[in-house]
Scaffold this active site. Structure first.
Site, PDB file in Angstrom:
ATOM      1  N   CYS A  30       0.684  -1.468   0.068  1.00 27.68           N
ATOM      2  CA  CYS A  30       0.018  -0.004   0.045  1.00 27.68           C
ATOM      3  C   CYS A  30       0.714   1.165   0.032  1.00 27.68           C
ATOM      4  O   CYS A  30       1.625   1.398   0.928  1.00 27.68           O
ATOM      5  CB  CYS A  30      -0.852   0.022   1.325  1.00 27.68           C
ATOM      6  SG  CYS A  30      -1.838   1.395   1.247  1.00 27.68           S
ATOM      7  N   LYS A  57     -11.245  -7.865   6.183  1.00 25.56           N
ATOM      8  CA  LYS A  57     -10.341  -7.222   7.202  1.00 25.56           C
ATOM      9  C   LYS A  57     -11.240  -8.003   8.434  1.00 25.56           C
ATOM     10  O   LYS A  57     -12.366  -8.176   8.845  1.00 25.56           O
ATOM     11  CB  LYS A  57     -10.944  -5.787   7.163  1.00 25.56           C
ATOM     12  CG  LYS A  57     -10.354  -4.725   6.099  1.00 25.56           C
ATOM     13  CD  LYS A  57     -11.097  -3.674   5.892  1.00 25.56           C
ATOM     14  CE  LYS A  57     -10.682  -3.126   4.619  1.00 25.56           C
ATOM     15  NZ  LYS A  57     -11.446  -1.976   4.027  1.00 25.56           N
ATOM     16  N   VAL A  70      -5.562   1.342   5.993  1.00 18.81           N
ATOM     17  CA  VAL A  70      -4.404   1.219   6.501  1.00 18.81           C
ATOM     18  C   VAL A  70      -3.665   2.661   5.706  1.00 18.81           C
ATOM     19  O   VAL A  70      -4.290   2.901   4.847  1.00 18.81           O
ATOM     20  CB  VAL A  70      -3.483   0.083   6.385  1.00 18.81           C
ATOM     21  CG1 VAL A  70      -4.151  -1.265   6.852  1.00 18.81           C
ATOM     22  CG2 VAL A  70      -3.311  -0.249   4.632  1.00 18.81           C
ATOM     23  N   GLU A  83      -5.338   7.443   9.075  1.00 17.60           N
ATOM     24  CA  GLU A  83      -4.963   8.180   7.835  1.00 17.60           C
ATOM     25  C   GLU A  83      -3.440   8.665   7.678  1.00 17.60           C
ATOM     26  O   GLU A  83      -2.751   9.317   8.607  1.00 17.60           O
ATOM     27  CB  GLU A  83      -5.870   9.589   7.792  1.00 17.60           C
ATOM     28  CG  GLU A  83      -7.213   9.419   7.755  1.00 17.60           C
ATOM     29  CD  GLU A  83      -7.792   8.757   6.434  1.00 17.60           C
ATOM     30  OE1 GLU A  83      -7.297   9.438   5.469  1.00 17.60           O
ATOM     31  OE2 GLU A  83      -8.627   8.009   6.321  1.00 17.60           O
ATOM     32  N   SER A  84      -3.080   8.321   6.454  1.00 17.80           N
ATOM     33  CA  SER A  84      -1.449   8.815   6.330  1.00 17.80           C
ATOM     34  C   SER A  84      -0.800   9.963   6.659  1.00 17.80           C
ATOM     35  O   SER A  84      -0.063   9.965   7.550  1.00 17.80           O
ATOM     36  CB  SER A  84      -0.962   8.061   4.945  1.00 17.80           C
ATOM     37  OG  SER A  84      -1.557   8.812   3.920  1.00 17.80           O
TER      38      SER A  84
END
Length: 239
Positions: A30, A57, A70, A83-84
């Protein structure tokens, strides 16, 4: 954790996070989770990884992060951050050694604005390969992507720096990089043909230790994206 294999629906929840580290909920391929892995690596933060099967999941993961996405971080206190960009900003504040964001409010705002602009570019990395696989004409979309790359190139030309906000790697470089790491396997590398500064940036990023520690080979990405195209993503590819 002892395994990199992904946790799917029906799997047992992992135990508490050890006191001396963080836990990252991720998926090996990802690009958004790679942002967080880049920052963890660049800052030398100890962490364990739990990889999640994104098609099946586990219920315990959805309890931790109702969005089911993710990356997500968990602290020894059981705090969950997801949240990245939010996970990466959290890491930069919670672990102030080797800061990746500027100290000034305006400097931070500039990076956030640039990330907001780049977020409009990300869909092209998905929709062009999909349209191409479906036999559609992608020339118009590729022209739009080239325009967006030209703006990134102009930014580097104007700054006259090796990276987007200076001569060392900062947060914005790590936020943008994962998508460029996949550019060859997505057959979009030709879109860089007229952006020499952006091309040089990609070459410099390949020398970054955190990038080296988190990247996969082109062959591995190719095999993974092939499994995605076939509708059966192989999250445990190569394990």
């Amino acid at each position: 954790m002892a395994t990199e294999k992904c946790f799917a629906k029906g799997s047992s929840a992992p135990g508490p996070v050890p006191k001396d580290r963080l836990r990252l909920y991720s998926m090996r391929f990802c690009p958004f989770a790679q942002r967080t892995r880049l920052v963890l690596n660049a800052k030398g933060i100890k962490y364990d990884t739990i990889n999640i099967h994104l098609k099946e999941k586990p219920d315990w993961f959805l309890e931790k992060n109702p969005l089911g996405l993710v990356p997500a971080l968990e602290t020894p206190a059981g705090e969950i951050i997801y949240e990245s960009p939010i996970t990466c900003e959290y890491l930069d504040e919670a672990y102030p050694e080797k800061k990746l964001l500027p100290s000034s409010p305006f400097g931070k705002a500039q990076q956030r604005m640039m990330l907001e602009h780049f977020s409009k570019t990300i869909p092209y990395f998905y929709k062009i390969p999909t349209a191409r696989r479906n036999g559609e004409d992608v020339s118009g979309q590729e022209a739009e992507l080239k325009e967006k790359f030209a703006k990134l190139n102009q930014h580097l030309e104007k700054k006259k720096t090796k990276f987007f906000e200076g001569d060392t790697v900062t947060m914005i470089d790590y936020m943008i990089w994962p998508f460029f790491e996949r550019i060859e396997v997505l057959e979009l590398k030709h879109c860089l043909d007229h952006t020499p500064e952006l091309k040089k940036w990609t070459e410099r990023m390949l020398e970054d230790p955190a990038v080296k520690n988190t990247m996969f080979s082109g062959e591995t990405y190719k095999a993974f994206y092939q499994s995605v195209a076939e509708g059966k993503p192989d999250y445990d590819l190569g394990l």
